[in-house]
Design an enzyme around this catalytic site. Structure first.
Site, PDB file in Angstrom:
ATOM      1  N   ARG A 194      -7.499  -0.933  -7.045  1.00  0.00           N
ATOM      2  CA  ARG A 194      -7.780   0.240  -6.201  1.00  0.00           C
ATOM      3  C   ARG A 194      -7.901   1.466  -7.119  1.00  0.00           C
ATOM      4  O   ARG A 194      -7.055   1.659  -7.996  1.00  0.00           O
ATOM      5  CB  ARG A 194      -6.660   0.475  -5.167  1.00  0.00           C
ATOM      6  CG  ARG A 194      -6.573  -0.627  -4.117  1.00  0.00           C
ATOM      7  CD  ARG A 194      -5.694  -0.218  -2.950  1.00  0.00           C
ATOM      8  NE  ARG A 194      -6.390   0.677  -2.037  1.00  0.00           N
ATOM      9  CZ  ARG A 194      -5.785   1.301  -1.023  1.00  0.00           C
ATOM     10  NH1 ARG A 194      -4.484   1.142  -0.815  1.00  0.00           N
ATOM     11  NH2 ARG A 194      -6.464   2.094  -0.211  1.00  0.00           N
ATOM     12  N   ARG A 228       0.840  -1.194   0.000  1.00  0.00           N
ATOM     13  CA  ARG A 228       0.000   0.000   0.000  1.00  0.00           C
ATOM     14  C   ARG A 228       0.876   1.244   0.000  1.00  0.00           C
ATOM     15  O   ARG A 228       2.089   1.160   0.168  1.00  0.00           O
ATOM     16  CB  ARG A 228      -0.936  -0.004   1.211  1.00  0.00           C
ATOM     17  CG  ARG A 228      -0.178  -0.265   2.494  1.00  0.00           C
ATOM     18  CD  ARG A 228      -0.697   0.416   3.678  1.00  0.00           C
ATOM     19  NE  ARG A 228      -0.649   1.859   3.568  1.00  0.00           N
ATOM     20  CZ  ARG A 228       0.468   2.588   3.714  1.00  0.00           C
ATOM     21  NH1 ARG A 228       1.661   2.036   3.926  1.00  0.00           N
ATOM     22  NH2 ARG A 228       0.419   3.910   3.625  1.00  0.00           N
ATOM     23  N   GLY A 229       0.206   2.405  -0.147  1.00  0.00           N
ATOM     24  CA  GLY A 229       0.940   3.655  -0.298  1.00  0.00           C
ATOM     25  C   GLY A 229       1.119   3.859  -1.805  1.00  0.00           C
ATOM     26  O   GLY A 229       1.572   2.941  -2.496  1.00  0.00           O
ATOM     27  N   ASP A 285      -2.285  10.696  -2.746  1.00  0.00           N
ATOM     28  CA  ASP A 285      -2.626   9.595  -3.652  1.00  0.00           C
ATOM     29  C   ASP A 285      -2.944  10.083  -5.052  1.00  0.00           C
ATOM     30  O   ASP A 285      -2.800   9.349  -6.018  1.00  0.00           O
ATOM     31  CB  ASP A 285      -3.803   8.794  -3.097  1.00  0.00           C
ATOM     32  CG  ASP A 285      -3.336   7.957  -1.917  1.00  0.00           C
ATOM     33  OD1 ASP A 285      -3.283   8.487  -0.792  1.00  0.00           O
ATOM     34  OD2 ASP A 285      -2.973   6.791  -2.149  1.00  0.00           O
ATOM     35  N   ASN A 313      -5.874  12.213  -0.289  1.00  0.00           N
ATOM     36  CA  ASN A 313      -4.995  11.433   0.590  1.00  0.00           C
ATOM     37  C   ASN A 313      -5.890  10.701   1.587  1.00  0.00           C
ATOM     38  O   ASN A 313      -7.123  10.869   1.590  1.00  0.00           O
ATOM     39  CB  ASN A 313      -3.982  12.353   1.291  1.00  0.00           C
ATOM     40  CG  ASN A 313      -2.885  11.555   1.995  1.00  0.00           C
ATOM     41  OD1 ASN A 313      -2.272  10.672   1.393  1.00  0.00           O
ATOM     42  ND2 ASN A 313      -2.642  11.818   3.258  1.00  0.00           N
ATOM     43  N   LYS A 314      -5.278   9.907   2.429  1.00  0.00           N
ATOM     44  CA  LYS A 314      -6.006   9.067   3.387  1.00  0.00           C
ATOM     45  C   LYS A 314      -7.126   9.823   4.092  1.00  0.00           C
ATOM     46  O   LYS A 314      -6.948  10.977   4.491  1.00  0.00           O
ATOM     47  CB  LYS A 314      -4.993   8.513   4.396  1.00  0.00           C
ATOM     48  CG  LYS A 314      -5.539   7.628   5.476  1.00  0.00           C
ATOM     49  CD  LYS A 314      -6.380   6.479   4.959  1.00  0.00           C
ATOM     50  CE  LYS A 314      -5.698   5.641   3.894  1.00  0.00           C
ATOM     51  NZ  LYS A 314      -6.639   4.769   3.162  1.00  0.00           N
TER      52      LYS A 314
END
Ligand code: MRU
Length: 360
Positions: free
Chosen positions: A98, A55-56, A244, A254-255
């Site tokens: 994703r 991830r990331g 992201d 982003n998150k």
């Protein structure tokens, strides 16, 4: 310093020695267990990305490059056009794992463009191998340069708040948002880092606090709803987060929870910086409204990490994995080609011009 090196030089994603598999650290097992997985099939690779074993945004891109090379070697096609058709099918499959991090489609497109430049399957395989290794090598260089640029924004002794995980596990080597902190530490500086735990998947607790504390950086873990009090206490001099997907106007996905941190930072007059490589900037998205936000399983909120469900099992849940921070809340976007400031519609394009010049 030995510990620092062990964190910043971790092999989170790599091609296996025989080139037939992708080897990753299973990030869902950290910090309690360091488990390496060897991934060979399209389904295993898809699942690893989908379930955040890898991830990331940058690490997903690196993994996707290696994955397509691994799958390319398994294609048995009579002709080169048939090989390309099958490769494109595999790329589309991986791309569906994703939706938000643009590095996934960026890396797959780069690999497909490379294959199409070849004249034969054999040549394509040679070029694909070189290309996926180049994506990884370039990411290492990008992280180093972002770290250097980010470090110019902070001072020895500063308190930094970060959200989610944008360190070595999410990238390669130093990371993006955490890169300046590792680099500064290497140079003898000390920072006080506050990491949001980052509900619901706890990347901040499980990964960021693990990376930073192992590297000898003063680290304090907080729940996401404690960001306001640490800012109010005067303990935070800057916020550093990853990204992201950055739209052409600077709006940044982003998150989930990042935009709340940015709103708080503005309230308390604290600079809020986004750090990420140009591979995460998507000029085809005019604004954040064009960014697809991944929705995930409600069970991640209701029951994951608990011994028993912590909500009625049939209660409705809304579980977006990302949110978009409005560009007006962002003090600067730190890339490998410099720090972009508002107006981002101009500064982000200028960064791509600089990138082009450097490659000529
Ligand atoms: O869902 P995740 O864990 O892949 O989300 C990661 C983030 O939001 C990171 O901040 C982002 O990808 C940047 S990583 C350098």
């Amino acid at each position: 310093m030995q510990e620092l090196h062990q964190v910043t030089h971790i092999d989170n994603v790599r091609l296996s020695d025989d080139g037939a598999a992708v080897v990753i650290i299973d990030q869902t097992q950290l910090p309690n267990r360091t488990v390496y997985l060897t991934l060979r099939t399209a389904e295993e690779l898809f699942d690893a990305i989908r379930t955040l074993k890898v991830r990331g945004a940058p690490a997903i891109g690196i993994c996707a490059g290696y994955a397509l090379y691994v799958l390319a070697q398994q294609i048995s096609a009579e002709t080169f056009p048939d090989f390309l058709t099958e490769l494109q099918r595999q790329a589309a499959y991986l791309n569906a794992s994703r939706p938000t991090a643009v590095n996934l489609s960026w890396a797959l497109r780069r690999m497909m463009d490379t294959a199409r430049r070849a004249q034969s399957t054999e040549e394509a395989l040679t070029l694909l191998q070189a290309e996926c290794l180049a994506i990884h090598r370039e990411d290492i260089e990008m992280c180093r340069r972002i770290s250097e640029n980010g470090l110019s924004l902070i001072h020895d002794g500063d308190g930094i708040l970060t959200h989610c995980n944008a360190g070595p596990l999410a990238t390669s080597r130093y990371g993006t948002a955490l890169g300046p902190l590792f680099l500064g530490r290497e140079r003898g500086m000390q920072f006080h880092v506050f990491c949001d735990e980052t509900r619901p998947l706890l990347q901040g607790a499980r990964l960021t606090s693990y990376e930073l504390s192992r590297a000898g950086i003063d680290t304090t873990l907080i729940c996401d709803n404690m960001a306001s009090i640490v800012m109010k206490n005067g303990w935070i001099q800057a916020c550093f987060v990853g990204c992201d997907r950055v739209a052409a106007n600077g709006d940044t996905a982003n998150k989930i929870g990042t935009s709340g941190v940015a709103i708080l930072a503005k309230h308390y007059g604290i600079p809020f910086y986004v750090l990420g490589p140009t591979s995460t900037i998507d000029l085809s998205c005019a604004t954040g409204d064009d960014i697809t936000i991944e929705l995930r399983d409600p069970a991640e909120i209701r029951e994951k990490f608990y011994r028993e469900p912590m909500a009625p099992t049939d209660v409705g849940c809304y579980n977006p994995a990302f949110d978009v921070t409005d560009h007006t809340l962002i003090s600067g976007i730190v890339t490998e080609f410099g720090i972009c400031r508002a107006p981002y519609t101009e500064s982000l394009r200028a960064v791509f011009r600089k990138k082009k010049e450097e490659h000529v």
